[in-house]
Design an enzyme around this catalytic site. Structure first.
Site, PDB file in Angstrom:
ATOM      1  N   TYR A  53       0.826  -1.215   0.000  1.00  0.00           N
ATOM      2  CA  TYR A  53       0.000   0.000   0.000  1.00  0.00           C
ATOM      3  C   TYR A  53       0.860   1.265   0.000  1.00  0.00           C
ATOM      4  O   TYR A  53       0.416   2.299  -0.518  1.00  0.00           O
ATOM      5  CB  TYR A  53      -1.025  -0.035   1.149  1.00  0.00           C
ATOM      6  CG  TYR A  53      -2.084  -1.070   0.846  1.00  0.00           C
ATOM      7  CD1 TYR A  53      -3.048  -0.826  -0.134  1.00  0.00           C
ATOM      8  CD2 TYR A  53      -2.070  -2.319   1.451  1.00  0.00           C
ATOM      9  CE1 TYR A  53      -3.979  -1.802  -0.475  1.00  0.00           C
ATOM     10  CE2 TYR A  53      -3.003  -3.303   1.128  1.00  0.00           C
ATOM     11  CZ  TYR A  53      -3.950  -3.028   0.160  1.00  0.00           C
ATOM     12  OH  TYR A  53      -4.864  -3.994  -0.198  1.00  0.00           O
ATOM     13  N   ASN A  89     -12.142   2.569  -6.025  1.00  0.00           N
ATOM     14  CA  ASN A  89     -10.721   2.921  -6.088  1.00  0.00           C
ATOM     15  C   ASN A  89     -10.252   3.506  -4.766  1.00  0.00           C
ATOM     16  O   ASN A  89     -10.987   4.230  -4.091  1.00  0.00           O
ATOM     17  CB  ASN A  89     -10.476   3.916  -7.227  1.00  0.00           C
ATOM     18  CG  ASN A  89     -10.844   3.323  -8.569  1.00  0.00           C
ATOM     19  OD1 ASN A  89     -10.976   2.113  -8.683  1.00  0.00           O
ATOM     20  ND2 ASN A  89     -11.031   4.171  -9.566  1.00  0.00           N
ATOM     21  N   ASP A  91      -7.430   5.366  -4.734  1.00  0.00           N
ATOM     22  CA  ASP A  91      -6.699   6.610  -5.034  1.00  0.00           C
ATOM     23  C   ASP A  91      -7.619   7.812  -4.815  1.00  0.00           C
ATOM     24  O   ASP A  91      -8.827   7.658  -4.615  1.00  0.00           O
ATOM     25  CB  ASP A  91      -6.137   6.576  -6.472  1.00  0.00           C
ATOM     26  CG  ASP A  91      -7.242   6.557  -7.540  1.00  0.00           C
ATOM     27  OD1 ASP A  91      -8.079   7.482  -7.535  1.00  0.00           O
ATOM     28  OD2 ASP A  91      -7.269   5.626  -8.371  1.00  0.00           O
ATOM     29  N   HIS A 106     -14.257   0.843  -0.844  1.00  0.00           N
ATOM     30  CA  HIS A 106     -13.169  -0.077  -0.500  1.00  0.00           C
ATOM     31  C   HIS A 106     -12.048   0.622   0.264  1.00  0.00           C
ATOM     32  O   HIS A 106     -10.937   0.097   0.359  1.00  0.00           O
ATOM     33  CB  HIS A 106     -12.600  -0.738  -1.766  1.00  0.00           C
ATOM     34  CG  HIS A 106     -13.528  -1.755  -2.383  1.00  0.00           C
ATOM     35  ND1 HIS A 106     -13.338  -2.303  -3.626  1.00  0.00           N
ATOM     36  CD2 HIS A 106     -14.670  -2.324  -1.911  1.00  0.00           C
ATOM     37  CE1 HIS A 106     -14.306  -3.172  -3.905  1.00  0.00           C
ATOM     38  NE2 HIS A 106     -15.136  -3.186  -2.875  1.00  0.00           N
ATOM     39  N   CYS A 133      -1.269   3.887  16.962  1.00  0.00           N
ATOM     40  CA  CYS A 133      -2.442   4.742  16.746  1.00  0.00           C
ATOM     41  C   CYS A 133      -2.273   6.030  17.539  1.00  0.00           C
ATOM     42  O   CYS A 133      -1.984   5.978  18.738  1.00  0.00           O
ATOM     43  CB  CYS A 133      -3.688   3.991  17.224  1.00  0.00           C
ATOM     44  SG  CYS A 133      -5.157   5.035  17.354  1.00  0.00           S
ATOM     45  N   THR A 173     -15.136  -0.893 -14.404  1.00  0.00           N
ATOM     46  CA  THR A 173     -15.069  -1.944 -13.387  1.00  0.00           C
ATOM     47  C   THR A 173     -15.456  -3.274 -14.023  1.00  0.00           C
ATOM     48  O   THR A 173     -16.371  -3.340 -14.845  1.00  0.00           O
ATOM     49  CB  THR A 173     -15.922  -1.603 -12.150  1.00  0.00           C
ATOM     50  OG1 THR A 173     -15.825  -2.689 -11.215  1.00  0.00           O
ATOM     51  CG2 THR A 173     -17.372  -1.338 -12.488  1.00  0.00           C
ATOM     52  N   ASN A 198     -17.073   1.146 -20.426  1.00  0.00           N
ATOM     53  CA  ASN A 198     -15.908   0.289 -20.216  1.00  0.00           C
ATOM     54  C   ASN A 198     -15.199   0.110 -21.551  1.00  0.00           C
ATOM     55  O   ASN A 198     -15.724   0.515 -22.593  1.00  0.00           O
ATOM     56  CB  ASN A 198     -16.372  -1.073 -19.659  1.00  0.00           C
ATOM     57  CG  ASN A 198     -15.268  -1.822 -18.926  1.00  0.00           C
ATOM     58  OD1 ASN A 198     -14.148  -1.963 -19.409  1.00  0.00           O
ATOM     59  ND2 ASN A 198     -15.595  -2.316 -17.735  1.00  0.00           N
ATOM     60  N   ALA A 216     -12.042   5.584 -21.123  1.00  0.00           N
ATOM     61  CA  ALA A 216     -12.806   6.467 -20.227  1.00  0.00           C
ATOM     62  C   ALA A 216     -12.552   7.946 -20.499  1.00  0.00           C
ATOM     63  O   ALA A 216     -13.474   8.756 -20.376  1.00  0.00           O
ATOM     64  CB  ALA A 216     -12.479   6.132 -18.768  1.00  0.00           C
TER      65      ALA A 216
END
Ligand code: OAD
Length: 231
Positions: A53, A89, A91, A106, A133, A173, A198, A216
């Site tokens: 990540y 996404n 981002d 997500h 944390c 997607t 798509n 796109a």
């Protein structure tokens, strides 16, 4: 007022240089899903997952929103449109493309989450296994990403919007991951006009009323212009 729900996936960011998951050379050809996108993978090897990540975060930071993100930003600002933009996404290209309200079902790579107390904070550019944390001090920081086996965020809000939708559009997607792949069926049940945008028909492509095929950056601005011209 037109109620529009849009679901986006990795294909909308592809022309910004962000890799998709299921292309032949995509992320899932390079990494095992169970290693980097499950709670079990994180428990086994948190350093590997953090590194994965950290790379996604760096790639997103280096990318620029493209004409498709910007077109959806224009739609977001239109006065006679009530838009819920749901993205799978992680981002932040929708936000940087001008969309004020984006629901990241997500999760988001620029967010960190405490597995112990659920506190969220802006992720630093690099996260490390055992980071603590800032709220409860436990060494339980994790990326704020919904992994396989976890519940996507804000499903109640999404299904409420789908039940009121006049138009549902899925952009870029592949229709392989549920519950998102089931949104078209839900919107159709509610009477919405459904459109798939798509490069090629997705796994659930036959369920849509209309298909717009092409990259796109071309198809999305054209579709947004057609919606705005009907104001
Ligand atoms: P995929 O990689 O599965 O699918 C990308 C889709 O974008 C494909 O249908 C492509 O045809 C399409 N596409 C590629 N380039 C395009 C372009 N320039 N213009 C338009 N479409 C294009 O990505 P997602 O469907 O987003 O979840 O994947 C869904 C989820 O699976 C992700 O959120 C991620 C992944 O595992 C988690 O990690 C939890």
């Amino acid at each position: 007022m037109r109620n529009i729900v849009i679901l986006t996936g990795a294909g909308i960011s592809a022309e910004s240089g962000i890799e998709t998951f299921r292309a032949d050379t995509g992320l899932w050809a390079q990494h095992k899903v169970e290693d980097v996108a499950t709670p079990e993978g994180f428990a086994r090897d948190p350093a590997r997952v953090m590194a994965f990540y950290n790379n996604r975060r760096a790639n997103a930071a280096a990318a620029r929103p493209n004409a498709a993100h910007q077109a959806l930003g224009r739609l977001d600002a239109a006065e006679d449109v009530n838009l819920l933009l749901v993205t799978q996404n992680i981002d932040d290209l929708h936000e940087r493309g001008g969309s004020a309200h984006v629901l990241h079902m997500h999760g988001a790579v620029n967010s960190a989450l405490c597995a112990a107390c659920d506190h969220r904070w802006p992720a630093p550019s690099e996260m490390h296994a055992g980071d603590s944390c800032p709220a409860c001090d436990a060494a339980t920081a994790r990326p704020d990403i919904v992994w396989f086996g976890e519940m996507p965020y804000q499903m109640d809000r999404i299904f409420a919007a789908l039940s009121q939708a006049d138009i549902f559009v899925a952009i870029g997607t592949s229709g392989n991951v549920y519950p998102a792949a089931g949104f078209v069926a839900e919107a159709a049940r509610a009477g919405a006009h459904t459109i798939e945008i798509n490069l090629e028909p997705s796994a659930v492509g036959s369920q849509f009323d209309e298909a717009i095929m092409g990259p796109a950056t071309q198809t999305v601005p054209a579709w947004v212009n057609s919606v705005l011209s009907k104001a």
